[in-house]
Structures are given as C-alpha cells and as structure tokens.
Design a protein around this motif. Structure first.
Motif, PDB file in Angstrom:
ATOM      1  N   ILE A 152      16.917   7.778  -2.370  1.00 31.56           N
ATOM      2  CA  ILE A 152      17.813   7.175  -2.011  1.00 31.56           C
ATOM      3  C   ILE A 152      19.144   6.535  -3.031  1.00 31.56           C
ATOM      4  O   ILE A 152      20.226   6.941  -2.799  1.00 31.56           O
ATOM      5  CB  ILE A 152      17.707   6.478  -0.930  1.00 31.56           C
ATOM      6  N   LEU A 153      18.601   5.400  -3.851  1.00 24.26           N
ATOM      7  CA  LEU A 153      18.985   5.234  -4.722  1.00 24.26           C
ATOM      8  C   LEU A 153      20.396   6.387  -5.428  1.00 24.26           C
ATOM      9  O   LEU A 153      21.024   6.376  -5.982  1.00 24.26           O
ATOM     10  CB  LEU A 153      18.578   4.264  -5.711  1.00 24.26           C
ATOM     11  N   GLU A 154      19.528   7.162  -5.903  1.00 27.82           N
ATOM     12  CA  GLU A 154      20.116   8.334  -7.269  1.00 27.82           C
ATOM     13  C   GLU A 154      21.100   8.749  -6.261  1.00 27.82           C
ATOM     14  O   GLU A 154      22.024   9.436  -6.903  1.00 27.82           O
ATOM     15  CB  GLU A 154      18.906   9.040  -7.380  1.00 27.82           C
ATOM     16  N   LEU A 155      21.051   9.436  -5.114  1.00 32.02           N
ATOM     17  CA  LEU A 155      22.125   9.971  -4.406  1.00 32.02           C
ATOM     18  C   LEU A 155      23.342   8.949  -4.459  1.00 32.02           C
ATOM     19  O   LEU A 155      24.670   9.072  -4.037  1.00 32.02           O
ATOM     20  CB  LEU A 155      21.676  10.194  -2.928  1.00 32.02           C
ATOM     21  N   LEU A 156      23.250   7.538  -4.081  1.00 36.33           N
ATOM     22  CA  LEU A 156      23.679   6.734  -3.835  1.00 36.33           C
ATOM     23  C   LEU A 156      24.380   6.313  -4.525  1.00 36.33           C
ATOM     24  O   LEU A 156      26.316   6.712  -5.275  1.00 36.33           O
ATOM     25  CB  LEU A 156      23.491   5.172  -3.389  1.00 36.33           C
ATOM     26  N   GLU A 157      24.235   6.408  -6.501  1.00 32.77           N
ATOM     27  CA  GLU A 157      25.082   6.889  -7.348  1.00 32.77           C
ATOM     28  C   GLU A 157      25.800   7.802  -8.024  1.00 32.77           C
ATOM     29  O   GLU A 157      26.909   8.117  -7.894  1.00 32.77           O
ATOM     30  CB  GLU A 157      23.583   6.508  -8.981  1.00 32.77           C
ATOM     31  N   ALA A 216       1.103  -0.988   0.192  1.00 34.51           N
ATOM     32  CA  ALA A 216       0.128   0.006  -0.046  1.00 34.51           C
ATOM     33  C   ALA A 216       0.988   1.406  -0.042  1.00 34.51           C
ATOM     34  O   ALA A 216       2.318   1.406   0.571  1.00 34.51           O
ATOM     35  CB  ALA A 216      -0.938  -0.355   1.101  1.00 34.51           C
ATOM     36  N   GLU A 217       0.533   2.232  -0.425  1.00 36.15           N
ATOM     37  CA  GLU A 217       1.551   3.294  -0.939  1.00 36.15           C
ATOM     38  C   GLU A 217       2.874   3.568  -1.558  1.00 36.15           C
ATOM     39  O   GLU A 217       3.461   3.756  -1.310  1.00 36.15           O
ATOM     40  CB  GLU A 217       1.656   4.325   0.617  1.00 36.15           C
ATOM     41  N   ALA A 218       2.312   2.331  -2.127  1.00 36.83           N
ATOM     42  CA  ALA A 218       3.946   2.205  -3.631  1.00 36.83           C
ATOM     43  C   ALA A 218       4.025   2.895  -3.672  1.00 36.83           C
ATOM     44  O   ALA A 218       5.738   3.216  -3.901  1.00 36.83           O
ATOM     45  CB  ALA A 218       3.154   0.874  -4.519  1.00 36.83           C
ATOM     46  N   ALA A 219       3.255   3.838  -4.777  1.00 29.97           N
ATOM     47  CA  ALA A 219       4.195   5.554  -5.600  1.00 29.97           C
ATOM     48  C   ALA A 219       5.029   5.577  -4.464  1.00 29.97           C
ATOM     49  O   ALA A 219       5.862   6.043  -4.396  1.00 29.97           O
ATOM     50  CB  ALA A 219       3.312   5.986  -6.044  1.00 29.97           C
ATOM     51  N   THR A 220       4.896   6.615  -3.380  1.00 24.92           N
ATOM     52  CA  THR A 220       5.447   7.837  -2.046  1.00 24.92           C
ATOM     53  C   THR A 220       6.774   7.009  -1.668  1.00 24.92           C
ATOM     54  O   THR A 220       7.455   7.102  -1.732  1.00 24.92           O
ATOM     55  CB  THR A 220       4.593   7.716  -0.604  1.00 24.92           C
ATOM     56  N   ARG A 221       6.423   5.424  -1.566  1.00 32.20           N
ATOM     57  CA  ARG A 221       7.969   4.508  -0.752  1.00 32.20           C
ATOM     58  C   ARG A 221       8.650   4.456  -2.053  1.00 32.20           C
ATOM     59  O   ARG A 221       9.487   4.250  -1.948  1.00 32.20           O
ATOM     60  CB  ARG A 221       7.207   3.397  -0.396  1.00 32.20           C
ATOM     61  N   ILE A 222       8.273   4.314  -3.855  1.00 30.19           N
ATOM     62  CA  ILE A 222       9.480   3.608  -4.398  1.00 30.19           C
ATOM     63  C   ILE A 222       9.236   4.690  -4.487  1.00 30.19           C
ATOM     64  O   ILE A 222      10.826   4.970  -5.605  1.00 30.19           O
ATOM     65  CB  ILE A 222       8.323   3.291  -5.712  1.00 30.19           C
ATOM     66  N   GLU A 223       9.382   6.608  -4.543  1.00 28.08           N
ATOM     67  CA  GLU A 223       9.848   8.263  -4.966  1.00 28.08           C
ATOM     68  C   GLU A 223      11.059   7.411  -4.117  1.00 28.08           C
ATOM     69  O   GLU A 223      11.451   8.372  -4.243  1.00 28.08           O
ATOM     70  CB  GLU A 223       8.847   8.275  -4.911  1.00 28.08           C
ATOM     71  N   GLN A 224      10.518   7.296  -2.431  1.00 27.58           N
ATOM     72  CA  GLN A 224      11.949   7.601  -1.260  1.00 27.58           C
ATOM     73  C   GLN A 224      13.084   6.926  -2.053  1.00 27.58           C
ATOM     74  O   GLN A 224      14.181   7.314  -1.763  1.00 27.58           O
ATOM     75  CB  GLN A 224      11.136   7.314   0.018  1.00 27.58           C
ATOM     76  N   LEU A 225      13.004   5.231  -2.043  1.00 24.53           N
ATOM     77  CA  LEU A 225      13.541   4.613  -2.450  1.00 24.53           C
ATOM     78  C   LEU A 225      14.462   5.321  -3.699  1.00 24.53           C
ATOM     79  O   LEU A 225      15.758   4.932  -3.702  1.00 24.53           O
ATOM     80  CB  LEU A 225      12.963   3.306  -3.071  1.00 24.53           C
ATOM     81  N   ASN A 226      13.793   5.475  -4.811  1.00 24.82           N
ATOM     82  CA  ASN A 226      14.727   5.996  -6.049  1.00 24.82           C
ATOM     83  C   ASN A 226      15.291   7.507  -5.929  1.00 24.82           C
ATOM     84  O   ASN A 226      16.457   7.537  -6.003  1.00 24.82           O
ATOM     85  CB  ASN A 226      13.520   7.160  -6.951  1.00 24.82           C
TER      86      ASN A 226
END
Length: 116
Positions: free
Chosen positions: A100-105, A88-98
């Motif tokens: 974090i991953l973008e920062l790590l890249e 549930a609330e996949a869109a907001t959690r995916i945005e947050q994950l992206n």
C-alpha cells in the motif's frame, strides 16, 4: 492523532510526508473518499487472504489543503491504534502495508523522509 506534516506508523522506522506533487484527482483515482468538509480518507485491509474479513486496517486521512495528514494502523473496528510489527502474522501484514505504501509513493501521494 492530530494532523502532521511528517509521520511514522507505530512500530515502523520509516517517516513519510505528503508529496509536493499530490493532486486531488490522483487521490480520487486511488480510492480516497472525500468527506463533506473536504478531507480525503483511505482505508485498506491488512488481511492478505481476504480483504473482506474484519481485520487490521491501514488508515490515511489528508486535510483539505493537502498540507497535513494522519496515518495509522488500527484494529478491525478502527478505534484502536495497533503496532502490526508486534502482532501475530506480522510478516504477511507488513507485506500488505508495504504494498500500500509503495503504491502511494508511486502515485506521488507520499514520499519517504530521508533520515540524516
């Protein structure tokens, strides 16, 4: 989950590996915590409204030699691996994950593996 050279987050299509430019001081700058045995660990909330609430988490652990890593999304207690793409609330959690991953890249910790 065992340490590996390339990984995907459960439910994600992208594959990541550690950057060849990874540095220990960069890991410390980003917020990784170094354990007694030398591995680096990062844990971030995937709750966009309040990072202090107990919610789903992103975890990344890097071996002391900076050659292998573990990466997953977990439940609030950190014990169960979760597929956030089906939650549930996949869109907001995916945005947050992206984010974090973008920062790590950008900081040369992770890099995407090109699928052939």
């Amino acid at each position: 989950m065992a340490y590996a050279k390339q990984l995907k987050i459960k439910g994600d299509k992208r594959t990541y590996k550690l950057s060849t430019d990874i540095k220990k001081y960069t890991l410390r700058d980003i917020g990784f915590v170094e354990s007694k045995n030398g591995k680096f660990q990062l844990e971030r909330s995937l709750e966009p409204n309040s990072p202090f609430n107990q919610g789903l988490k992103f975890k990344l652990a890097i071996a002391p030699d900076l050659q292998t890593f573990k990466m997953l999304t977990t439940s609030a207690n950190g014990l169960n691996e979760i597929n956030i793409y089906k939650s549930a609330e996949a869109a907001t959690r995916i945005e947050q994950l992206n984010y974090i991953l973008e920062l790590l890249e950008q900081r040369h910790v992770l890099q995407k593996v090109e699928n052939l």
